[in-house]
Design an enzyme around this catalytic site. Structure first.
Site, PDB file in Angstrom:
ATOM      1  N   ARG A 218       0.846  -1.177   0.000  1.00  0.00           N
ATOM      2  CA  ARG A 218       0.000   0.000   0.000  1.00  0.00           C
ATOM      3  C   ARG A 218       0.887   1.233   0.000  1.00  0.00           C
ATOM      4  NH1 ARG A 218      -4.749   1.238   4.354  1.00  0.00           N
ATOM      5  NH2 ARG A 218      -3.070   2.106   5.561  1.00  0.00           N
TER       6      ARG A 218
ATOM      7  N   THR B 255      -0.972   7.625  -0.527  1.00  0.00           N
ATOM      8  CA  THR B 255      -2.310   7.552  -1.140  1.00  0.00           C
ATOM      9  C   THR B 255      -3.154   6.391  -0.623  1.00  0.00           C
ATOM     10  OG1 THR B 255      -1.543   6.107  -2.900  1.00  0.00           O
ATOM     11  CG2 THR B 255      -1.348   8.484  -3.290  1.00  0.00           C
TER      12      THR B 255
ATOM     13  N   ASP C 203       0.447  -1.023  12.691  1.00  0.00           N
ATOM     14  CA  ASP C 203       0.943  -1.663  11.459  1.00  0.00           C
ATOM     15  C   ASP C 203       1.315  -3.111  11.762  1.00  0.00           C
ATOM     16  OD1 ASP C 203       2.820  -2.577   9.387  1.00  0.00           O
ATOM     17  OD2 ASP C 203       2.605  -0.532   8.622  1.00  0.00           O
TER      18      ASP C 203
ATOM     19  N   ASP D  16       4.911  -4.294  10.608  1.00  0.00           N
ATOM     20  CA  ASP D  16       5.985  -3.731  11.440  1.00  0.00           C
ATOM     21  C   ASP D  16       6.042  -4.439  12.791  1.00  0.00           C
ATOM     22  OD1 ASP D  16       6.558  -1.982   9.441  1.00  0.00           O
ATOM     23  OD2 ASP D  16       5.881  -0.171  10.488  1.00  0.00           O
TER      24      ASP D  16
END
Ligand code: PRP
Ligand code: URA
Length: 242
Positions: free
Chosen positions: A136, A140, A234, A237
């Site tokens: 991703r 955006t 995330d 992560d």
């Protein structure tokens, strides 16, 4: 509006009186025929509490997310077709049972989806696993496809598509496009997901109503950066690098 209300439920063993059971936020229920949300048991909510907590370290994040992934795989396997299979037991009696019909294949959306492969392998020994690298864009939120490597005969298989986070739905929708371009019928795909946003689940169901989604939790929504809220941050992560 019903999609964005965070429902609350009393959780705890049923032998305890309700007033002694803690109240916790449970999954939003979505009225989409293709979406299965895992039962909101005390165990599942405790596991989710661990991985949502910002203080949870990487070792615990890996351990507890694996536990939930295992529950997702076990549930997803219930959605695969079975055939009648009568066998004979060692004492000479027959048993009318069932056996899985057809071949399966896992497909992980890299990187976070690879974290779900272990649970799949624990349940389906020597399962074939294809990879699709979709990232991703951080600005955006739009997905970009970089790479895919899938079994040649994937069009003849039932596909368990793996990605723990369904935010806008862009990445998962793109992955389904790739699978369809390789001859996988929509109705042969089951998407396994840890946390979905209501808008991601709705986008997905609108575009691919025949793809089944098995998720542990539908959250409240997305923030201005298209992260799921309350979410867990995330996933990639926290599982791999933090
Ligand atoms: C995350 C996540 C999904 C995607 C969800 O991956 O694992 O693939 O974002 O967002 P969407 O529904 O809005 O598309 P990311 O691209 O951050 O890569 P990663 O797996 O390497 O962390
Ligand atoms: N990807 C993640 O890992 N988390 C989100 O909340 C959204 C996308």
């Amino acid at each position: 509006d019903t999609l964005h209300r965070a429902p609350s439920g009393h959780l705890g063993p049923s032998y305890k009186p309700t007033e002694e059971q803690p109240s916790a936020t449970i999954s939003t229920q979505v009225k989409l025929a293709n979406v299965t949300i895992l039962p909101q048991t005390p165990q599942l909510i405790a596991l989710l509490t661990m991985i949502r907590d910002e203080r949870t370290n990487r070792a615990d994040f890996i351990f507890y997310s694996n536990r939930i992934n295992r529950l997702l795989v076990e549930e997803a396997l219930n959605h695969l077709p079975v055939l009648a299979s009568t066998i004979t037991t060692p004492v000479g009696r027959t048993y009318a049972g069932v056996a899985f019909e057809g071949k399966i294949c896992g497909v992980s959306i890299m990187r976070a989806g690879e974290a779900m492969e272990q649970a799949l392998r624990e349940c389906c020994r020597s399962v074939r696993i294809g990879k699709i690298l979709i990232q991703r864009d951080e600005e955006t939120s739009l997905p970009r496809l970089f790479y895919d490597k899938l079994p040649e005969d994937i069009g003849e298989r039932w596909v368990l598509l793996l990605d723990p986070m369904l935010a806008t739905g862009g990445s998962a929708l793109m992955a389904v496009d790739v699978l369809r371009s390789r001859g996988v019928p929509e109705e042969h795909i089951c998407f396994l997901n840890l946390i979905a946003s209501p808008e991601g689940a709705a986008n997905f169901a609108k575009k691919f109503p025949k793809v089944r989604i098995v998720t542990a939790f539908v959250d409240q929504g997305l923030n201005e950066k298209n992260y799921i809220v309350p979410g867990l941050g995330d996933f990639g992560d926290r599982f791999y690098t933090l």
